[in-house]
Motif scaffolding. Structure first.
Motif, short mmCIF file in Angstrom:
data_model
loop_
_atom_site.label_atom_id
_atom_site.label_comp_id
_atom_site.label_asym_id
_atom_site.label_seq_id
_atom_site.Cartn_x
_atom_site.Cartn_y
_atom_site.Cartn_z
N SER A 56 -84.23 19.02 -8.12
CA SER A 56 -84.31 19.16 -6.66
C SER A 56 -82.94 18.85 -6.05
O SER A 56 -82.16 18.11 -6.64
N PRO A 57 -82.67 19.40 -4.86
CA PRO A 57 -81.43 19.04 -4.17
C PRO A 57 -81.44 17.55 -3.86
O PRO A 57 -82.50 16.95 -3.65
N ARG A 58 -80.25 16.94 -3.85
CA ARG A 58 -80.15 15.50 -3.62
C ARG A 58 -78.85 15.19 -2.87
O ARG A 58 -77.90 15.95 -2.91
N SER A 59 -78.84 14.01 -2.29
CA SER A 59 -77.60 13.53 -1.67
C SER A 59 -76.73 12.92 -2.77
O SER A 59 -77.23 12.50 -3.82
N PRO A 60 -75.41 12.85 -2.55
CA PRO A 60 -74.54 12.20 -3.53
C PRO A 60 -74.96 10.75 -3.78
O PRO A 60 -74.87 10.26 -4.92
N THR A 94 -82.16 15.44 8.04
CA THR A 94 -82.56 14.39 8.98
C THR A 94 -81.46 13.38 9.29
O THR A 94 -81.56 12.63 10.25
N ASP A 95 -80.41 13.33 8.46
CA ASP A 95 -79.33 12.36 8.65
C ASP A 95 -78.01 13.10 8.62
O ASP A 95 -77.48 13.41 7.55
N LYS A 96 -77.46 13.38 9.76
CA LYS A 96 -76.24 14.19 9.86
C LYS A 96 -75.01 13.50 9.26
O LYS A 96 -73.97 14.13 9.09
#
Length: 150
Positions: A56-60, A94-96
């Protein structure tokens, strides 16, 4: 006593320690050989991150936590993957302040090719074993997966 009815005694702690070391080294050597022999161009740390992104896509930040590396280290890894065209960054929904990293189609192809080469290398070695050794490896694979998932 037949092999099916043989009972096994628990190993002494020193024997367990010795076995653990031998298994660790064997797994490391196989992992290294598979990476080397398959002649892929994906660095091991990049391959691992790409596999995580395949899920799945993820944040660093999420990737750093999963891979147990520092945030700056993951930022460098993601940057290298972006440069190669294997991942894309997009704004977090949701978190720019964050970004979400996703695989590109080129990355999916590179993962598929790398896995195919690695599996082919291993398949040749396993096919050269006798049926008893293959059966033992089948059982060992199940056990090692159990150990890895603990």
């Amino acid at each position: 006593m037949s092999e099916n009815t043989r009972s096994y005694a628990a190993l002494r702690p020193s024997a367990v320690s010795s076995l653990a070391g031998e298994l660790r080294l064997a797994c490391m050597r196989i992992s290294r050989r598979v990476r080397y022999e398959s002649t892929d161009s994906i660095a091991p740390h990049q391959f691992s991150v790409m596999c995580r992104l395949e899920e799945s896509p993820r944040s660093p930040g999420e990737l750093a936590e999963i891979e147990r590396v520092s945030a700056p280290s993951m930022t460098r890894t993601v940057g290298g993957l972006v440069e190669r065209g294997w991942v894309e960054r997009a704004p977090h929904p949701t978190d720019k302040r964050q970004v979400v990293v996703t695989l590109t189609d080129d990355a999916r192809k590179a993962l598929k090719d790398t896995r195919r080469k690695r599996d082919a290398w291993m398949a040749v070695r396993v096919s050269n074993l006798d049926p008893e050794e293959q059966a033992i490896l089948l059982r060992a694979s199940e056990i090692l997966t159990k150990v890895a998932n603990e």
